[in-house]
Motif scaffolding. Structure first.
Motif, short mmCIF file in Angstrom:
data_model
loop_
_atom_site.label_atom_id
_atom_site.label_comp_id
_atom_site.label_asym_id
_atom_site.label_seq_id
_atom_site.Cartn_x
_atom_site.Cartn_y
_atom_site.Cartn_z
N VAL A 116 -19.24 3.16 10.49
CA VAL A 116 -18.80 4.53 10.24
C VAL A 116 -17.30 4.51 9.95
CG1 VAL A 116 -18.62 6.86 11.16
CG2 VAL A 116 -20.58 5.42 11.78
N ASP A 117 -16.94 5.00 8.76
CA ASP A 117 -15.54 4.99 8.34
C ASP A 117 -15.03 6.41 8.19
OD1 ASP A 117 -13.07 4.00 7.40
OD2 ASP A 117 -13.71 4.27 5.33
N PHE A 118 -13.90 6.71 8.82
CA PHE A 118 -13.30 8.03 8.75
C PHE A 118 -12.04 7.99 7.88
CE2 PHE A 118 -15.27 8.10 13.09
CZ PHE A 118 -16.24 9.07 12.82
N GLY A 119 -11.96 8.90 6.89
CA GLY A 119 -10.74 9.10 6.13
C GLY A 119 -9.91 10.14 6.86
N VAL A 120 -8.66 9.84 7.18
CA VAL A 120 -7.88 10.71 8.07
C VAL A 120 -6.49 11.00 7.51
CG1 VAL A 120 -9.10 9.90 10.12
CG2 VAL A 120 -7.01 8.73 9.41
N VAL A 121 -5.91 12.09 7.98
CA VAL A 121 -4.51 12.43 7.74
C VAL A 121 -3.92 12.86 9.07
CG1 VAL A 121 -4.85 13.13 5.34
CG2 VAL A 121 -5.05 14.83 7.16
N LYS A 122 -2.59 12.93 9.14
CA LYS A 122 -1.94 13.39 10.36
C LYS A 122 -2.21 14.87 10.56
CE LYS A 122 1.54 9.88 11.09
NZ LYS A 122 2.96 9.61 11.41
N LEU A 123 -2.04 15.33 11.78
CA LEU A 123 -2.39 16.71 12.14
C LEU A 123 -1.61 17.74 11.32
CD1 LEU A 123 -2.60 16.46 16.05
CD2 LEU A 123 -4.46 16.27 14.36
N ASP A 124 -0.39 17.42 10.91
CA ASP A 124 0.41 18.38 10.16
C ASP A 124 0.30 18.20 8.64
OD1 ASP A 124 1.70 15.96 10.02
OD2 ASP A 124 3.70 16.73 10.51
N GLU A 125 -0.69 17.41 8.20
CA GLU A 125 -0.89 17.17 6.78
C GLU A 125 -2.20 17.81 6.31
OE1 GLU A 125 1.34 12.80 6.52
OE2 GLU A 125 -0.84 12.89 6.74
N SER A 126 -2.27 18.05 5.01
CA SER A 126 -3.50 18.60 4.42
C SER A 126 -4.32 17.48 3.82
CB SER A 126 -3.14 19.62 3.33
OG SER A 126 -2.40 20.70 3.87
N CYS A 127 -5.63 17.63 3.89
CA CYS A 127 -6.53 16.64 3.29
C CYS A 127 -6.45 16.71 1.77
CB CYS A 127 -7.97 16.89 3.74
SG CYS A 127 -8.26 16.60 5.50
N PRO A 128 -6.48 15.59 1.09
CA PRO A 128 -6.46 15.61 -0.37
C PRO A 128 -7.81 16.08 -0.91
CG PRO A 128 -6.80 13.38 0.41
CD PRO A 128 -6.55 14.22 1.63
N ALA A 129 -7.81 16.60 -2.12
CA ALA A 129 -9.07 16.98 -2.75
C ALA A 129 -9.91 15.73 -2.97
CB ALA A 129 -8.81 17.69 -4.07
N ALA A 130 -11.21 15.86 -2.85
CA ALA A 130 -12.11 14.71 -2.99
C ALA A 130 -11.90 14.01 -4.33
CB ALA A 130 -13.55 15.17 -2.85
N GLY A 131 -11.75 12.69 -4.28
CA GLY A 131 -11.64 11.91 -5.49
C GLY A 131 -10.27 11.87 -6.13
N THR A 132 -9.27 12.49 -5.50
CA THR A 132 -7.94 12.54 -6.11
C THR A 132 -7.02 11.41 -5.66
OG1 THR A 132 -7.13 14.03 -4.37
CG2 THR A 132 -8.06 15.05 -6.37
N VAL A 133 -7.38 10.71 -4.61
CA VAL A 133 -6.53 9.64 -4.08
C VAL A 133 -7.29 8.32 -4.08
CG1 VAL A 133 -5.25 8.80 -2.08
CG2 VAL A 133 -5.23 11.23 -2.63
N ASP A 134 -6.69 7.31 -4.66
CA ASP A 134 -7.27 5.97 -4.70
C ASP A 134 -6.77 5.21 -3.47
OD1 ASP A 134 -8.32 3.52 -5.23
OD2 ASP A 134 -7.33 3.24 -7.17
N THR A 135 -7.66 4.87 -2.56
CA THR A 135 -7.26 4.17 -1.34
C THR A 135 -7.59 2.68 -1.40
OG1 THR A 135 -9.39 4.68 -0.28
CG2 THR A 135 -7.59 6.26 0.04
N THR A 136 -8.08 2.20 -2.53
CA THR A 136 -8.46 0.79 -2.66
C THR A 136 -7.25 -0.06 -3.01
OG1 THR A 136 -9.00 1.00 -5.01
CG2 THR A 136 -10.76 1.44 -3.42
N VAL A 137 -7.33 -1.35 -2.70
CA VAL A 137 -6.30 -2.30 -3.10
C VAL A 137 -6.53 -2.64 -4.57
CG1 VAL A 137 -5.35 -4.61 -2.74
CG2 VAL A 137 -6.12 -3.25 -0.78
#
Length: 214
Positions: A116-137
């Motif tokens: 189970v993998d969770f995509g997370v941000v800090k409490l004072d940050e907003s989540c990015p729109a789905a598919g807008t951020v590339d998290t891969t190497v």
């Protein structure tokens, strides 16, 4: 007289042996690690949860990371991981400081061995729109990939820590890069699409993540 002495020794030996048996029998009532759990309650070989055991994973989007992990574990899922949903490659050192933006797999029934993998941000940050951020190497083959806007920390593993990479402050202020996750790439030399192979010296022009590229 000598015969009587030998008989006494033999009887003493039998008594000691009996006591040893009692001690060994008493040891069998615990699991051997000091937990005090009865031997009969030990898991039987092959009784551990396998891929055919399913659990119900709740929808944990919007929850705090620590709460989400505890809830997933209570549902039977023990292989848990998380990543920076903003693609900055930051580690989650204090789970209570992060919140869930997305989860893989989605809520529902899954084998409890599923990761189970969770995509997370800090409490004072907003989540990015789905598919807008590339998290891969990124993958580096025979050309320099387009790294504009990518987090420096997320990109560096693609080059390898033994590569000769120069970090240049694109604003011209000559600031030193101390925390890679606080910087993003504006351009590269060689430029994106130009011939490049791993190990070749390269320059990454960077600015802070909250800044605009010049």
């Amino acid at each position: 007289m000598g015969g009587i002495a030998r008989t006494g020794i033999a009887r003493t030996g039998i008594a000691l042996a009996g006591a040893a048996v009692l001690v060994l029998t008493g040891c069998g009532t615990t699991d051997g690690i000091g937990s005090g759990r009865a031997a009969g309650t030990l898991p039987k070989p092959g009784s551990a949860a396998g891929a055919d055991t399913t659990g119900t994973l709740p929808n944990l989007v919007g929850k705090g990371l620590q709460f989400a992990q505890d809830t997933a574990q209570a549902a039977g899922f023990t292989t848990l991981t998380s990543h920076d949903a903003l693609g900055r490659g930051r580690g989650q050192f204090i789970d209570r400081d992060w919140q869930i933006c997305d989860q893989t797999p989605a809520a529902g029934k899954h084998p409890v061995t599923t990761k189970v993998d969770f995509g997370v941000v800090k409490l004072d940050e907003s989540c990015p729109a789905a598919g807008t951020v590339d998290t891969t190497v990124p993958s580096i083959g025979t050309t320099m990939p387009n790294l504009t806007g990518r987090s420096l920390k997320a990109v560096m593993p693609a080059f390898g820590r033994n590569s000769s990479i120069t970090l240049h402050d694109a604003t011209g202020a000559r600031r030193a890069v101390v925390v890679e996750s606080n910087w993003k790439i504006c351009s590269t030399s060689p430029a994106a699409g130009r011939p490049y192979s791993l190990g070749t010296p390269a320059t990454l022009n960077v600015v802070k993540v909250e800044e605009s590229c010049p």
